[in-house]
Motif scaffolding. Structure first.
Motif, PDB file in Angstrom:
ATOM      1  N   MET A   1       0.840  -1.186   0.000  1.00 11.78           N
ATOM      2  CA  MET A   1       0.000   0.000   0.000  1.00 11.78           C
ATOM      3  C   MET A   1       0.887   1.253   0.000  1.00 11.78           C
ATOM      4  N   ILE A   2       0.325   2.311  -0.486  1.00 14.31           N
ATOM      5  CA  ILE A   2       1.058   3.567  -0.597  1.00 14.31           C
ATOM      6  C   ILE A   2       1.019   4.283   0.747  1.00 14.31           C
ATOM      7  N   ASP A   3       2.153   4.818   1.136  1.00 14.17           N
ATOM      8  CA  ASP A   3       2.286   5.535   2.411  1.00 14.17           C
ATOM      9  C   ASP A   3       1.482   6.835   2.351  1.00 14.17           C
ATOM     10  N   LYS A   4       0.485   6.947   3.201  1.00 15.31           N
ATOM     11  CA  LYS A   4      -0.380   8.132   3.217  1.00 15.31           C
ATOM     12  C   LYS A   4       0.337   9.373   3.755  1.00 15.31           C
ATOM     13  N   LYS A   5       1.541   9.218   4.233  1.00 10.99           N
ATOM     14  CA  LYS A   5       2.313  10.375   4.705  1.00 10.99           C
ATOM     15  C   LYS A   5       2.651  11.337   3.577  1.00 10.99           C
ATOM     16  N   ILE A   6       2.475  10.904   2.326  1.00  5.72           N
ATOM     17  CA  ILE A   6       2.785  11.810   1.212  1.00  5.72           C
ATOM     18  C   ILE A   6       1.673  12.828   0.980  1.00  5.72           C
ATOM     19  N   ILE A   7       0.520  12.655   1.627  1.00  3.68           N
ATOM     20  CA  ILE A   7      -0.554  13.645   1.482  1.00  3.68           C
ATOM     21  C   ILE A   7      -0.023  14.991   1.972  1.00  3.68           C
ATOM     22  N   GLY A   8      -0.181  16.000   1.158  1.00  3.68           N
ATOM     23  CA  GLY A   8       0.316  17.338   1.471  1.00  3.68           C
ATOM     24  C   GLY A   8       1.702  17.610   0.918  1.00  3.68           C
ATOM     25  N   LEU A   9       2.361  16.584   0.386  1.00  6.27           N
ATOM     26  CA  LEU A   9       3.702  16.752  -0.175  1.00  6.27           C
ATOM     27  C   LEU A   9       3.658  17.679  -1.385  1.00  6.27           C
ATOM     28  N   THR A  10       4.504  18.687  -1.389  1.00  6.42           N
ATOM     29  CA  THR A  10       4.640  19.593  -2.524  1.00  6.42           C
ATOM     30  C   THR A  10       5.817  19.124  -3.364  1.00  6.42           C
ATOM     31  N   LEU A  11       5.569  18.901  -4.643  1.00  4.43           N
ATOM     32  CA  LEU A  11       6.635  18.469  -5.542  1.00  4.43           C
ATOM     33  C   LEU A  11       7.433  19.676  -6.008  1.00  4.43           C
ATOM     34  N   PRO A  12       8.688  19.467  -6.391  1.00  2.00           N
ATOM     35  CA  PRO A  12       9.468  20.594  -6.905  1.00  2.00           C
ATOM     36  C   PRO A  12       8.775  21.191  -8.136  1.00  2.00           C
ATOM     37  N   PRO A  13       8.671  22.509  -8.198  1.00  2.00           N
ATOM     38  CA  PRO A  13       8.044  23.115  -9.375  1.00  2.00           C
ATOM     39  C   PRO A  13       8.917  22.900 -10.611  1.00  2.00           C
ATOM     40  N   PHE A  14       8.275  22.921 -11.767  1.00  3.35           N
ATOM     41  CA  PHE A  14       9.039  22.838 -13.006  1.00  3.35           C
ATOM     42  C   PHE A  14       8.322  23.639 -14.081  1.00  3.35           C
ATOM     43  N   SER A  15       9.040  23.939 -15.134  1.00  6.80           N
ATOM     44  CA  SER A  15       8.506  24.729 -16.238  1.00  6.80           C
ATOM     45  C   SER A  15       8.764  24.013 -17.556  1.00  6.80           C
ATOM     46  N   ALA A  16       7.867  24.234 -18.498  1.00  5.48           N
ATOM     47  CA  ALA A  16       8.025  23.667 -19.841  1.00  5.48           C
ATOM     48  C   ALA A  16       7.446  24.664 -20.840  1.00  5.48           C
ATOM     49  N   THR A  17       8.069  24.735 -21.993  1.00  6.27           N
ATOM     50  CA  THR A  17       7.602  25.641 -23.038  1.00  6.27           C
ATOM     51  C   THR A  17       6.783  24.869 -24.056  1.00  6.27           C
ATOM     52  N   ALA A  18       5.635  25.430 -24.396  1.00  2.96           N
ATOM     53  CA  ALA A  18       4.751  24.821 -25.397  1.00  2.96           C
ATOM     54  C   ALA A  18       5.277  25.170 -26.785  1.00  2.96           C
ATOM     55  N   GLU A  19       5.808  24.191 -27.471  1.00  2.00           N
ATOM     56  CA  GLU A  19       6.383  24.396 -28.801  1.00  2.00           C
ATOM     57  C   GLU A  19       5.310  24.198 -29.869  1.00  2.00           C
ATOM     58  N   ALA A  20       5.303  25.037 -30.897  1.00  2.00           N
ATOM     59  CA  ALA A  20       4.297  24.957 -31.956  1.00  2.00           C
ATOM     60  C   ALA A  20       4.268  23.577 -32.614  1.00  2.00           C
ATOM     61  N   GLY A  21       5.422  23.007 -32.864  1.00  2.00           N
ATOM     62  CA  GLY A  21       5.478  21.674 -33.486  1.00  2.00           C
ATOM     63  C   GLY A  21       4.839  20.610 -32.605  1.00  2.00           C
ATOM     64  N   GLN A  22       5.076  20.688 -31.304  1.00  2.00           N
ATOM     65  CA  GLN A  22       4.449  19.749 -30.367  1.00  2.00           C
ATOM     66  C   GLN A  22       2.933  19.892 -30.400  1.00  2.00           C
ATOM     67  N   LEU A  23       2.466  21.135 -30.447  1.00  3.13           N
ATOM     68  CA  LEU A  23       1.023  21.380 -30.459  1.00  3.13           C
ATOM     69  C   LEU A  23       0.381  20.784 -31.703  1.00  3.13           C
ATOM     70  N   ARG A  24       1.011  20.986 -32.856  1.00  5.25           N
ATOM     71  CA  ARG A  24       0.473  20.433 -34.101  1.00  5.25           C
ATOM     72  C   ARG A  24       0.447  18.898 -34.052  1.00  5.25           C
ATOM     73  N   PHE A  25       1.542  18.327 -33.588  1.00  8.65           N
ATOM     74  CA  PHE A  25       1.631  16.863 -33.498  1.00  8.65           C
ATOM     75  C   PHE A  25       0.555  16.312 -32.560  1.00  8.65           C
ATOM     76  N   PHE A  26       0.396  16.946 -31.400  1.00  8.91           N
ATOM     77  CA  PHE A  26      -0.603  16.511 -30.429  1.00  8.91           C
ATOM     78  C   PHE A  26      -2.008  16.630 -31.012  1.00  8.91           C
ATOM     79  N   ALA A  27      -2.302  17.761 -31.641  1.00 10.99           N
ATOM     80  CA  ALA A  27      -3.623  17.969 -32.222  1.00 10.99           C
ATOM     81  C   ALA A  27      -3.925  16.894 -33.267  1.00 10.99           C
TER      82      ALA A  27
END
Length: 148
Positions: A1-27
């Protein structure tokens, strides 16, 4: 079972740039046919500054979270071969576009079990803002862990 102590855990923030080619491919991959997701002129004609993000694109962009941010999974007892994607929901506050840098601030908000402990569910919420600190969306997802 998963340890419930992780409730409230904040993950490290991260950033990503939305690339036009990725958007077209995804669409294309999701069967989108609206030209605003492929053609910048069509997007501008529809009132957008450039290509908008398809509605569920934030899911794939969030997959760009650095692997080093996964150590919380090991601490909680999550084994990736036992994980399934449970569900995903999006609440949008503004549009995001090709070229935007999106910032994800994520937190574990719940852990619960079903089927007499055979399955554990981990619920994560992410607040997404753009490079101007404008609130773009809230993403809520759950992963399902098959327990041994």
């Amino acid at each position: 079972m998963i340890d419930k102590k992780i409730i409230g855990l904040t993950l490290p923030p991260f950033s990503a740039t939305a690339e036009a080619g990725q958007l077209r491919f995804f669409a294309k991959a999701i069967g989108e046919t609206n030209p605003v997701y492929f053609d910048e002129s069509a997007a501008r004609d529809a009132g957008h500054p450039t290509l908008p993000l398809p509605p569920t694109f934030l899911f794939s962009l969030e997959l760009e979270r650095p692997a080093s941010h996964g150590t919380w999974r090991e601490q909680a007892g999550i084994q990736l071969p036992r994980v399934l994607h449970g569900e995903q929901s999006f609440t949008y506050h503004r549009m995001a576009y090709a070229g935007d840098t999106l910032h994800f601030a994520s937190k574990i908000v719940d852990v619960y079990d079903k089927k007499n402990g055979a399955l554990s569910f981990v619920v994560m919420e992410s607040r997404v803002t753009n490079q101007r600190a404008e609130h773009v969306a809230d993403v809520r997802k759950s992963l399902v862990h098959r327990n041994g």
